[in-house]
Design a protein around this motif. Structure first.
Motif, PDB file in Angstrom:
ATOM      1  N   MET A  29      -2.780   2.267  11.745  1.00  0.00           N
ATOM      2  CA  MET A  29      -1.365   2.189  11.387  1.00  0.00           C
ATOM      3  C   MET A  29      -0.716   3.560  11.643  1.00  0.00           C
ATOM      4  SD  MET A  29       0.338   1.248   7.684  1.00  0.00           S
ATOM      5  CE  MET A  29      -0.591  -0.247   7.589  1.00  0.00           C
ATOM      6  N   ASN A  30       0.404   3.557  12.370  1.00  0.00           N
ATOM      7  CA  ASN A  30       1.060   4.820  12.680  1.00  0.00           C
ATOM      8  C   ASN A  30       1.984   5.263  11.540  1.00  0.00           C
ATOM      9  OD1 ASN A  30       3.685   3.647  13.014  1.00  0.00           O
ATOM     10  ND2 ASN A  30       3.208   3.098  15.119  1.00  0.00           N
ATOM     11  N   THR A  31       2.551   6.444  11.682  1.00  0.00           N
ATOM     12  CA  THR A  31       3.389   7.028  10.633  1.00  0.00           C
ATOM     13  C   THR A  31       4.615   6.170  10.339  1.00  0.00           C
ATOM     14  OG1 THR A  31       2.673   9.211  11.357  1.00  0.00           O
ATOM     15  CG2 THR A  31       4.584   9.134   9.937  1.00  0.00           C
ATOM     16  N   THR A  32       5.243   5.657  11.378  1.00  0.00           N
ATOM     17  CA  THR A  32       6.432   4.814  11.190  1.00  0.00           C
ATOM     18  C   THR A  32       6.071   3.560  10.397  1.00  0.00           C
ATOM     19  OG1 THR A  32       7.477   5.635  13.207  1.00  0.00           O
ATOM     20  CG2 THR A  32       8.261   3.527  12.360  1.00  0.00           C
ATOM     21  N   GLU A  33       4.969   2.935  10.745  1.00  0.00           N
ATOM     22  CA  GLU A  33       4.545   1.727  10.022  1.00  0.00           C
ATOM     23  C   GLU A  33       4.238   2.041   8.564  1.00  0.00           C
ATOM     24  OE1 GLU A  33       2.556  -0.735  13.751  1.00  0.00           O
ATOM     25  OE2 GLU A  33       1.340   0.739  12.665  1.00  0.00           O
ATOM     26  N   LYS A  34       3.655   3.194   8.285  1.00  0.00           N
ATOM     27  CA  LYS A  34       3.397   3.598   6.899  1.00  0.00           C
ATOM     28  C   LYS A  34       4.702   3.792   6.139  1.00  0.00           C
ATOM     29  CE  LYS A  34      -1.046   5.813   7.779  1.00  0.00           C
ATOM     30  NZ  LYS A  34      -1.766   7.089   7.906  1.00  0.00           N
ATOM     31  N   LYS A  35       5.687   4.401   6.804  1.00  0.00           N
ATOM     32  CA  LYS A  35       7.002   4.587   6.175  1.00  0.00           C
ATOM     33  C   LYS A  35       7.669   3.235   5.928  1.00  0.00           C
ATOM     34  CE  LYS A  35       7.941   9.224   7.868  1.00  0.00           C
ATOM     35  NZ  LYS A  35       8.687  10.025   8.842  1.00  0.00           N
ATOM     36  N   GLN A  36       7.541   2.321   6.887  1.00  0.00           N
ATOM     37  CA  GLN A  36       8.116   0.985   6.702  1.00  0.00           C
ATOM     38  C   GLN A  36       7.482   0.301   5.488  1.00  0.00           C
ATOM     39  OE1 GLN A  36       7.305  -0.360  10.758  1.00  0.00           O
ATOM     40  NE2 GLN A  36       9.510  -0.646  11.093  1.00  0.00           N
ATOM     41  N   GLN A  37       6.177   0.413   5.363  1.00  0.00           N
ATOM     42  CA  GLN A  37       5.490  -0.203   4.221  1.00  0.00           C
ATOM     43  C   GLN A  37       5.936   0.422   2.903  1.00  0.00           C
ATOM     44  OE1 GLN A  37       1.216  -0.319   4.794  1.00  0.00           O
ATOM     45  NE2 GLN A  37       1.372  -2.289   5.836  1.00  0.00           N
ATOM     46  N   LEU A  38       6.076   1.750   2.884  1.00  0.00           N
ATOM     47  CA  LEU A  38       6.550   2.425   1.674  1.00  0.00           C
ATOM     48  C   LEU A  38       7.967   1.970   1.332  1.00  0.00           C
ATOM     49  CD1 LEU A  38       6.353   4.500  -0.604  1.00  0.00           C
ATOM     50  CD2 LEU A  38       7.041   6.261   1.062  1.00  0.00           C
ATOM     51  N   ALA A  39       8.827   1.864   2.328  1.00  0.00           N
ATOM     52  CA  ALA A  39      10.206   1.429   2.094  1.00  0.00           C
ATOM     53  C   ALA A  39      10.250   0.002   1.551  1.00  0.00           C
ATOM     54  CB  ALA A  39      11.019   1.541   3.384  1.00  0.00           C
ATOM     55  N   ILE A  40       9.437  -0.872   2.103  1.00  0.00           N
ATOM     56  CA  ILE A  40       9.389  -2.259   1.616  1.00  0.00           C
ATOM     57  C   ILE A  40       8.868  -2.292   0.184  1.00  0.00           C
ATOM     58  CG2 ILE A  40       8.226  -4.491   1.906  1.00  0.00           C
ATOM     59  CD1 ILE A  40       8.309  -3.865   4.980  1.00  0.00           C
ATOM     60  N   ALA A  41       7.811  -1.557  -0.103  1.00  0.00           N
ATOM     61  CA  ALA A  41       7.254  -1.513  -1.463  1.00  0.00           C
ATOM     62  C   ALA A  41       8.289  -0.973  -2.447  1.00  0.00           C
ATOM     63  CB  ALA A  41       5.991  -0.667  -1.489  1.00  0.00           C
ATOM     64  N   THR A  42       9.059   0.021  -2.016  1.00  0.00           N
ATOM     65  CA  THR A  42      10.108   0.592  -2.864  1.00  0.00           C
ATOM     66  C   THR A  42      11.165  -0.470  -3.147  1.00  0.00           C
ATOM     67  OG1 THR A  42       9.703   2.789  -1.939  1.00  0.00           O
ATOM     68  CG2 THR A  42      11.809   2.453  -3.045  1.00  0.00           C
ATOM     69  N   PHE A  43      11.593  -1.172  -2.116  1.00  0.00           N
ATOM     70  CA  PHE A  43      12.593  -2.237  -2.266  1.00  0.00           C
ATOM     71  C   PHE A  43      12.080  -3.346  -3.182  1.00  0.00           C
ATOM     72  CE2 PHE A  43      14.725  -6.137  -0.625  1.00  0.00           C
ATOM     73  CZ  PHE A  43      16.043  -5.768  -0.885  1.00  0.00           C
TER      74      PHE A  43
END
Length: 152
Positions: free
Chosen positions: A1-15
């Motif tokens: 998993m790349n950095t962007t995908e990790k950020k996307q996952q964090l953003a979704i979890a936050t939401f």
């Protein structure tokens, strides 16, 4: 998993943990700016639901724009060129987001349903738009922002 995908996952979890779309996008970039995540969550708080629940500009987009401003915006010792660069990059993000999703307007992105109208909000929930559409918008905003922050 790349950095962007990790950020996307964090953003979704936050939401999904109860923060709005603007908070979810902006706070994901706290590490880029060495800023406290909590401060970014607070800053973006009024920008959710199309800015203060007015359903104007999508909160995922406004969160992304704030991140662009943090890197490229005109600060105390900045120049007019800094401001123009931030405008150009913000326009780039908004244009690409609109190309992908059709617009940046929160209400239109939620099937033209008004979240301030009780029956239409019930329809939004029935159609599960926050967990389908909005998550998609958050992912796009994070991806586009990450590209802009890394490549300009």
């Amino acid at each position: 998993m790349n950095t962007t995908e990790k950020k996307q996952q964090l953003a979704i979890a936050t939401f999904q943990s109860g923060y709005n779309c603007a908070q979810s996008v902006l706070s994901t970039f706290s590490i880029n700016f060495s800023l406290e995540r909590d401060s970014l969550l607070k800053l973006a708080s009024p920008f959710g639901s199309g800015i203060a629940k007015t359903q104007e500009t999508c909160g995922a987009v406004t969160g992304a724009l704030m991140a662009i401003g943090l890197k490229y915006g005109k600060g105390t010792n900045g120049t007019e060129e800094d401001k123009l660069i931030s405008y150009a990059l913000a326009q780039k993000l908004m244009t690409e987001f609109s190309r992908i999703h059709g617009c940046t307007n929160c209400k239109k992105l939620l099937n033209d349903l008004d979240m301030n109208n009780e029956s239409e909000m019930a329809k939004i929930k029935e159609l599960n738009l926050f967990n389908t559409n909005c998550i998609n918008y958050i992912q796009t905003a994070v991806k586009l922002t990450d590209e802009i922050l890394e490549n300009n």
